[in-house]
Design a protein around this motif. Structure first.
Motif, PDB file in Angstrom:
ATOM      1  N   LYS A 152       9.648  -9.455  -2.682  1.00  0.00           N
ATOM      2  CA  LYS A 152      11.112  -9.576  -2.809  1.00  0.00           C
ATOM      3  C   LYS A 152      11.821  -8.356  -2.227  1.00  0.00           C
ATOM      4  CE  LYS A 152      11.359 -12.580  -6.895  1.00  0.00           C
ATOM      5  NZ  LYS A 152      11.622 -12.605  -8.361  1.00  0.00           N
ATOM      6  N   SER A 153      11.188  -7.187  -2.361  1.00  0.00           N
ATOM      7  CA  SER A 153      11.803  -5.973  -1.806  1.00  0.00           C
ATOM      8  C   SER A 153      11.870  -6.028  -0.284  1.00  0.00           C
ATOM      9  CB  SER A 153      11.026  -4.733  -2.251  1.00  0.00           C
ATOM     10  OG  SER A 153       9.790  -4.621  -1.567  1.00  0.00           O
ATOM     11  N   ARG A 154      11.125  -6.972   0.306  1.00  0.00           N
ATOM     12  CA  ARG A 154      11.145  -7.170   1.762  1.00  0.00           C
ATOM     13  C   ARG A 154      11.762  -8.526   2.106  1.00  0.00           C
ATOM     14  NH1 ARG A 154       5.641  -4.395   4.203  1.00  0.00           N
ATOM     15  NH2 ARG A 154       5.583  -2.609   2.779  1.00  0.00           N
ATOM     16  N   ASN A 155      12.558  -9.038   1.167  1.00  0.00           N
ATOM     17  CA  ASN A 155      13.285 -10.309   1.354  1.00  0.00           C
ATOM     18  C   ASN A 155      12.350 -11.492   1.581  1.00  0.00           C
ATOM     19  OD1 ASN A 155      15.913  -9.042   1.209  1.00  0.00           O
ATOM     20  ND2 ASN A 155      15.506  -8.234   3.260  1.00  0.00           N
ATOM     21  N   ALA A 160      -1.160   0.017   7.901  1.00  0.00           N
ATOM     22  CA  ALA A 160      -0.519  -1.211   8.386  1.00  0.00           C
ATOM     23  C   ALA A 160       0.853  -1.440   7.742  1.00  0.00           C
ATOM     24  CB  ALA A 160      -1.431  -2.403   8.112  1.00  0.00           C
ATOM     25  N   LYS A 161       1.158  -0.675   6.692  1.00  0.00           N
ATOM     26  CA  LYS A 161       2.439  -0.762   5.976  1.00  0.00           C
ATOM     27  C   LYS A 161       2.717  -2.160   5.425  1.00  0.00           C
ATOM     28  CE  LYS A 161       4.595   3.217   8.201  1.00  0.00           C
ATOM     29  NZ  LYS A 161       5.740   3.771   8.933  1.00  0.00           N
ATOM     30  N   ILE A 162       1.651  -2.835   4.998  1.00  0.00           N
ATOM     31  CA  ILE A 162       1.848  -4.099   4.300  1.00  0.00           C
ATOM     32  C   ILE A 162       2.242  -3.815   2.853  1.00  0.00           C
ATOM     33  CG2 ILE A 162       0.127  -5.254   5.760  1.00  0.00           C
ATOM     34  CD1 ILE A 162      -1.731  -5.242   3.240  1.00  0.00           C
ATOM     35  N   SER A 163       2.565  -4.844   2.104  1.00  0.00           N
ATOM     36  CA  SER A 163       2.834  -4.694   0.673  1.00  0.00           C
ATOM     37  C   SER A 163       1.489  -4.536  -0.033  1.00  0.00           C
ATOM     38  CB  SER A 163       3.571  -5.919   0.140  1.00  0.00           C
ATOM     39  OG  SER A 163       4.842  -6.034   0.710  1.00  0.00           O
ATOM     40  N   TYR A 164       1.167  -3.304  -0.410  1.00  0.00           N
ATOM     41  CA  TYR A 164      -0.123  -3.032  -1.054  1.00  0.00           C
ATOM     42  C   TYR A 164       0.110  -2.429  -2.430  1.00  0.00           C
ATOM     43  CZ  TYR A 164      -4.336  -0.606  -2.454  1.00  0.00           C
ATOM     44  OH  TYR A 164      -5.384  -0.143  -3.194  1.00  0.00           O
TER      45      TYR A 164
END
Length: 451
Positions: free
Chosen positions: A222-225, A365-369
């Protein structure tokens, strides 16, 4: 890492030989703390890290019990009461052949910061024994649990140390241990969590770790829409954490397609059938290959078919992954495969399931981790909600507990995310979670003086 923190790390290795899981947990935290120590030198002045890496108390004891053949068996029991600066010790008990002091210390150390992040007044601990419940009769398990509690009870109390379950310790084992505690103390009090509903347990407790992991993943997306709705998800494991991760994923509109156990993994392209999984694992207590017998369109891959050191679950294309089995189950090759196949979210339901190299790949990779100390906190948080209900002799509804759990997981995300942004790495919840959890405990330790 600064020279000071490097020296602490080297001292940990010297003082705790042959405990790689413990080193891994400590060094991850120390790496994260470097920018905090540069900003706030008071923590070095008060030697907080040196004090934090040493448990307040380690208890190792013999557990002698009699099997169904009348033969004496001997196991080793552990309880590491790590830190009580912000509240009574809290952490699970694990029964598994792999249990030794290094595993218990790694879990206990992680528990300090995990419990701190929850915003609740609980310290960190862990316990267990190198006992394998598999293949044992109910009577053998009862006799073992009674022998285990006969030693441990003297170190417990509702404001001292409140254990819960973990791998190999479910409602049955908690019941046997609580019965022995009552026999020895003549007290009916909230000294264990994960209890049966008829004698002080909380609704939503067994679902909590899995639900919490999913709630945290949804907060990250959600923080990344984005959100979990419509996402294909892979899940490892097939115990409580995995089962209730899958249940909550369906509730939020996602499709989980894998489960696993030590014998292999199931891939069900149309989606794991939750009722079948519960039948296989909760009722029949069978191996996961049984699922494929009941669902012919599902594919079972035995562990012998995996490349060495790999987990076939992570080769299945997905948008979100939920490692929910055990420590270090997801390595760099697995992480690389997940990223190549389009995974944008990893939420850890197990304790430290990703190796250090895998974590670094996700961060790069700056994914949601989500590191476990953030996303795995649902179980212990609901355990404290059980303690609260015990204190007032009430039982809240499932929906009340679930709503409180969702709020706690949202709070953990907010705290870790806010701290990550403060230190200039908004996508790094490892750094954010470690610093946020550490600060609360460290400031309490300073307030309490040297003890």
């Amino acid at each position: 890492m600064s020279q000071y923190l490097q020296e602490v790390s080297e001292k940990v290795r010297k003082n705790n030989p042959g405990e790689p899981e413990f080193y891994q947990a400590v060094e991850e935290v120390l790496h994260s703390l470097a920018p905090l120590f540069n900003k706030e030198p008071k923590y070095q002045k008060h030697k907080i890290v040196e004090r934090l890496v040493e448990p307040e108390r380690q208890i190792i004891f013999r557990v002698a019990w009699i099997d169904d053949k009348g033969e004496v068996q001997v196991n080793r029991g552990f309880r590491v009461q790590y830190n009580s600066a912000i509240g009574p010790y809290k952490g699970g008990i694990r029964f598994h052949p792999s249990v030794y002091s290094g595993i218990i210390k790694f879990l206990g150390f992680e528990q300090i910061l995990k419990n701190s992040l929850s915003g609740l007044a609980i310290g960190g601990a862990k316990g267990g024994a190198n006992f394998d419940p598999k293949g044992k009769s109910d009577n053998e398990i009862m006799r073992f649990c009674q022998a285990f509690m006969t030693e441990l009870y003297r170190h417990l109390g509702p404001t001292i140390d409140v254990p819960a379950g973990d791998i190999g310790v479910g409602a049955r084992e908690i019941g046997y241990m609580y019965g022995q505690y009552k026999r020895l103390t003549h007290a009916h009090e909230g000294v264990l969590t994960g209890k049966g509903l008829l004698w002080g347990g909380s609704l939503a407790r067994k679902e909590a770790t899995g639900y919490g992991s999913v709630y945290f993943a949804d907060e990250m997306l959600k923080s990344r829409n984005q959100g979990l709705e419509g996402k294909i998800c892979t899940v490892s494991g097939s115990g409580n954490v995995a089962i209730y991760t899958i249940e909550k994923l369906y509730q939020l509109g996602a499709t989980p397609v894998t489960v696993s156990d030590s014998s292999g993994m199931i891939y069900h392209k149309s989606g794991i059938k939750l009722d079948v999984l519960k039948q296989v694992k909760e009722k029949e207590q069978a191996r996961i290959s049984r699922y494929a017998e009941l669902c012919p369109d599902a594919v079972f891959t035995p562990v012998s078919a995996y490349p060495k050191g790999r987990n076939a679950v992570w080769s299945v294309p997905c948008q979100a992954a939920f490692p929910s089995a055990t420590q270090n189950e997801l390595n760099l090759e697995d992480a690389t495969e997940l990223l190549k196949n389009g995974c944008i979210c990893v939420s850890e339901g197990a304790n430290m399931p990703s190796t250090a190299d895998a974590v670094n790949a996700f961060l790069a990779a700056k994914i949601s981790y989500a590191p476990a100390k953030c996303s795995n906190a649902g179980g212990v948080s609901t355990s404290l909600l059980e303690m609260s209900q015990n204190a007032v002799m009430m039982q809240w509804s499932f929906d009340e507990v679930d709503a409180k759990l969702k709020g706690i997981m949202s709070g953990i995300f907010d705290g870790a995310s806010r701290t990550a942004k403060e230190f200039g790495e908004p996508h790094n919840l490892v750094l954010g979670g470690n610093i946020a959890g550490f600060r609360k405990v460290a400031d309490a330790m300073i307030d309490l003086g040297v003890y």
